[in-house]
Design an enzyme around this catalytic site. Structure first.
Site, PDB file in Angstrom:
ATOM      1  N   SER A   7      25.108 -24.216 -75.749  1.00  0.00           N
ATOM      2  CA  SER A   7      26.344 -24.882 -75.333  1.00  0.00           C
ATOM      3  C   SER A   7      27.326 -24.969 -76.500  1.00  0.00           C
ATOM      4  O   SER A   7      27.049 -25.625 -77.509  1.00  0.00           O
ATOM      5  CB  SER A   7      26.038 -26.296 -74.830  1.00  0.00           C
ATOM      6  OG  SER A   7      27.243 -27.033 -74.763  1.00  0.00           O
ATOM      7  N   HIS A  32      26.791 -21.284 -72.599  1.00  0.00           N
ATOM      8  CA  HIS A  32      27.053 -22.421 -71.713  1.00  0.00           C
ATOM      9  C   HIS A  32      28.382 -23.056 -72.126  1.00  0.00           C
ATOM     10  O   HIS A  32      28.572 -23.439 -73.281  1.00  0.00           O
ATOM     11  CB  HIS A  32      25.908 -23.427 -71.840  1.00  0.00           C
ATOM     12  CG  HIS A  32      25.972 -24.570 -70.888  1.00  0.00           C
ATOM     13  ND1 HIS A  32      25.499 -24.489 -69.589  1.00  0.00           N
ATOM     14  CD2 HIS A  32      26.435 -25.826 -71.031  1.00  0.00           C
ATOM     15  CE1 HIS A  32      25.674 -25.655 -68.984  1.00  0.00           C
ATOM     16  NE2 HIS A  32      26.249 -26.487 -69.839  1.00  0.00           N
ATOM     17  N   ASP A  34      31.021 -26.031 -71.323  1.00  0.00           N
ATOM     18  CA  ASP A  34      31.170 -27.330 -70.671  1.00  0.00           C
ATOM     19  C   ASP A  34      32.639 -27.700 -70.536  1.00  0.00           C
ATOM     20  O   ASP A  34      33.336 -27.881 -71.531  1.00  0.00           O
ATOM     21  CB  ASP A  34      30.489 -28.410 -71.520  1.00  0.00           C
ATOM     22  CG  ASP A  34      28.979 -28.286 -71.503  1.00  0.00           C
ATOM     23  OD1 ASP A  34      28.398 -28.373 -70.413  1.00  0.00           O
ATOM     24  OD2 ASP A  34      28.385 -28.090 -72.586  1.00  0.00           O
ATOM     25  N   MET A  36      35.221 -30.525 -69.262  1.00  0.00           N
ATOM     26  CA  MET A  36      35.279 -31.956 -68.906  1.00  0.00           C
ATOM     27  C   MET A  36      36.718 -32.392 -68.719  1.00  0.00           C
ATOM     28  O   MET A  36      37.590 -32.000 -69.501  1.00  0.00           O
ATOM     29  CB  MET A  36      34.674 -32.794 -70.029  1.00  0.00           C
ATOM     30  CG  MET A  36      33.275 -32.400 -70.402  1.00  0.00           C
ATOM     31  SD  MET A  36      32.679 -33.498 -71.680  1.00  0.00           S
ATOM     32  CE  MET A  36      31.114 -32.740 -72.041  1.00  0.00           C
ATOM     33  N   HIS A  65      29.965 -24.799 -66.829  1.00  0.00           N
ATOM     34  CA  HIS A  65      29.517 -26.067 -66.243  1.00  0.00           C
ATOM     35  C   HIS A  65      30.740 -26.970 -66.077  1.00  0.00           C
ATOM     36  O   HIS A  65      31.243 -27.522 -67.046  1.00  0.00           O
ATOM     37  CB  HIS A  65      28.466 -26.690 -67.186  1.00  0.00           C
ATOM     38  CG  HIS A  65      28.009 -28.052 -66.796  1.00  0.00           C
ATOM     39  ND1 HIS A  65      27.309 -28.868 -67.669  1.00  0.00           N
ATOM     40  CD2 HIS A  65      28.118 -28.750 -65.636  1.00  0.00           C
ATOM     41  CE1 HIS A  65      27.024 -30.012 -67.053  1.00  0.00           C
ATOM     42  NE2 HIS A  65      27.509 -29.967 -65.828  1.00  0.00           N
ATOM     43  N   MET A  67      32.485 -30.186 -65.283  1.00  0.00           N
ATOM     44  CA  MET A  67      32.320 -31.631 -65.105  1.00  0.00           C
ATOM     45  C   MET A  67      33.707 -32.170 -64.794  1.00  0.00           C
ATOM     46  O   MET A  67      34.325 -32.874 -65.595  1.00  0.00           O
ATOM     47  CB  MET A  67      31.748 -32.252 -66.386  1.00  0.00           C
ATOM     48  CG  MET A  67      30.265 -31.976 -66.540  1.00  0.00           C
ATOM     49  SD  MET A  67      29.670 -32.319 -68.195  1.00  0.00           S
ATOM     50  CE  MET A  67      29.989 -30.751 -68.953  1.00  0.00           C
ATOM     51  N   MET A 136      20.805 -32.059 -64.619  1.00  0.00           N
ATOM     52  CA  MET A 136      21.199 -32.737 -65.860  1.00  0.00           C
ATOM     53  C   MET A 136      20.032 -33.588 -66.345  1.00  0.00           C
ATOM     54  O   MET A 136      19.483 -34.381 -65.583  1.00  0.00           O
ATOM     55  CB  MET A 136      22.417 -33.644 -65.627  1.00  0.00           C
ATOM     56  CG  MET A 136      23.739 -32.932 -65.421  1.00  0.00           C
ATOM     57  SD  MET A 136      24.177 -31.771 -66.729  1.00  0.00           S
ATOM     58  CE  MET A 136      24.275 -32.859 -68.173  1.00  0.00           C
ATOM     59  N   ASP A 174      19.811 -29.231 -68.640  1.00  0.00           N
ATOM     60  CA  ASP A 174      20.906 -29.419 -69.595  1.00  0.00           C
ATOM     61  C   ASP A 174      20.945 -30.845 -70.125  1.00  0.00           C
ATOM     62  O   ASP A 174      21.149 -31.792 -69.362  1.00  0.00           O
ATOM     63  CB  ASP A 174      22.228 -29.069 -68.877  1.00  0.00           C
ATOM     64  CG  ASP A 174      23.453 -29.223 -69.755  1.00  0.00           C
ATOM     65  OD1 ASP A 174      23.312 -29.396 -70.978  1.00  0.00           O
ATOM     66  OD2 ASP A 174      24.581 -29.159 -69.197  1.00  0.00           O
TER      67      ASP A 174
HETATM   68  C1  DX5 Z   1      26.644 -32.673 -71.625  1.00  0.00           C
HETATM   69  C2  DX5 Z   1      26.783 -31.197 -71.511  1.00  0.00           C
HETATM   70  C3  DX5 Z   1      25.770 -30.429 -72.265  1.00  0.00           C
HETATM   71  C4  DX5 Z   1      25.789 -30.624 -73.764  1.00  0.00           C
HETATM   72  C5  DX5 Z   1      24.358 -30.514 -74.219  1.00  0.00           C
HETATM   73  O1  DX5 Z   1      27.397 -33.282 -70.665  1.00  0.00           O
HETATM   74  O2  DX5 Z   1      26.682 -30.794 -70.152  1.00  0.00           O
HETATM   75  O3  DX5 Z   1      25.815 -29.027 -71.955  1.00  0.00           O
HETATM   76  O4  DX5 Z   1      26.566 -29.700 -74.463  1.00  0.00           O
HETATM   77  O5  DX5 Z   1      24.270 -30.892 -75.531  1.00  0.00           O
HETATM   78  P1  DX5 Z   1      22.877 -31.312 -76.190  1.00  0.00           P
HETATM   79  O6  DX5 Z   1      21.973 -30.109 -76.072  1.00  0.00           O
HETATM   80  O7  DX5 Z   1      23.240 -31.662 -77.579  1.00  0.00           O
HETATM   81  O8  DX5 Z   1      22.334 -32.466 -75.384  1.00  0.00           O
HETATM   82 ZN    ZN Z   2      26.515 -28.583 -69.754  1.00  0.00          ZN
END
Ligand code: DX5
Ligand code: ZN
Length: 216
Positions: A7, A32, A34, A36, A65, A67, A136, A174
């Site tokens: 990620s 990956h 993310d 947000m 991903h 969010m 998650m 994740d």
């Molecule tokens: C959190 C994200 C993850 C995050 C994971 O909301 O969806 O993908 O980057 O990070 P680590 O591996 O540090 O928990």
């Molecule tokens: Zn993620």
């Protein structure tokens, strides 16, 4: 097939290109990403311009991903920007089926994500319609959290659901995954492993090699 999906939320954005190249050179195929929106989750990360920009430099599989609230609004834009897989949260979609259909229309792979408190039974109507279920293992929103142990049961439940139906749906885990727990996460049923802080804190190449050897 077992896959590591690092990620980039934990990357050093000053050196993002360099770090992605290092991940790719270490033999990793997935990235990956993310996204947000500050509404579905408290924090804000990055979006289409970043994806489009890195898309020009790598052929890695972009595991996006989302969010974000009402993800159906942005499916086409994420597809255009270069996503290969679009994962959205079941809790954030107004119409889950419509969102899956929208992803299908773009020709990209579709994934559904559940938060730690969302019952696995909510996946039932859609499990045979998606390529991936993302479980998650922390509350979405931040990297560097500790994995919630109850999520192991959830992974086992999703894995059973997939097997009972004779499906070959990917199961991605994740949040909070590190070198000490990755084997248990795989044993519980995940085959796509997201790792953020545990890949980027330290020597990326060394970390990836360690992950890959534990994931055999
Ligand atoms: C959190 C994200 C993850 C995050 C994971 O909301 O969806 O993908 O980057 O990070 P680590 O591996 O540090 O928990
Ligand atoms: Zn993620």
């Amino acid at each position: 097939m077992k896959v590591l999906s690092p990620s980039i939320l934990s990357a050093d954005f000053w050196r993002l290109g360099e770090q992605i190249r290092e991940i790719e050179d270490a033999g990793v195929k997935y990235l990956h990403i993310d996204v947000m929106d500050g509404i579905f989750v408290p924090s804000i990360s990055y979006g289409m311009p970043l994806i489009a920009s890195i898309r020009r430099h790598t052929n890695m599989f972009f595991d996006v991903h989302l969010m974000i609230d009402e993800p159906e609004r942005y499916i086409e834009e994420f597809a255009k920007s270069g996503a290969d897989m679009i994962n959205f949260h079941i809790e954030a979609a107004r119409d889950v089926q419509r969102t899956i259909d929208k992803i299908r229309m773009t020709g990209k792979k579709a994934g559904i994500t559940i938060k730690p408190d969302t019952p696995v039974s909510e996946l039932e109507p859609y499990i045979d319609k998606v390529d991936m279920v993302l479980v998650m293992t922390v509350e979405p929103g931040f990297s560097g959290q500790r994995l919630i142990p109850e999520c192991f049961d959830k992974l086992r439940e999703v894995s059973r659901m997939v097997k009972d139906r004779g499906l070959s749906t990917d199961i991605e885990a994740d949040g909070g995954i590190n070198l000490d727990n990755v084997e248990s996460v795989i044993a519980a049923g995940a085959n796509v492993i997201v790792a953020g802080s545990s890949v980027f804190k330290g020597d990326i190449t060394v970390r990836i090699k360690e992950f890959i050897s534990k994931m055999q």
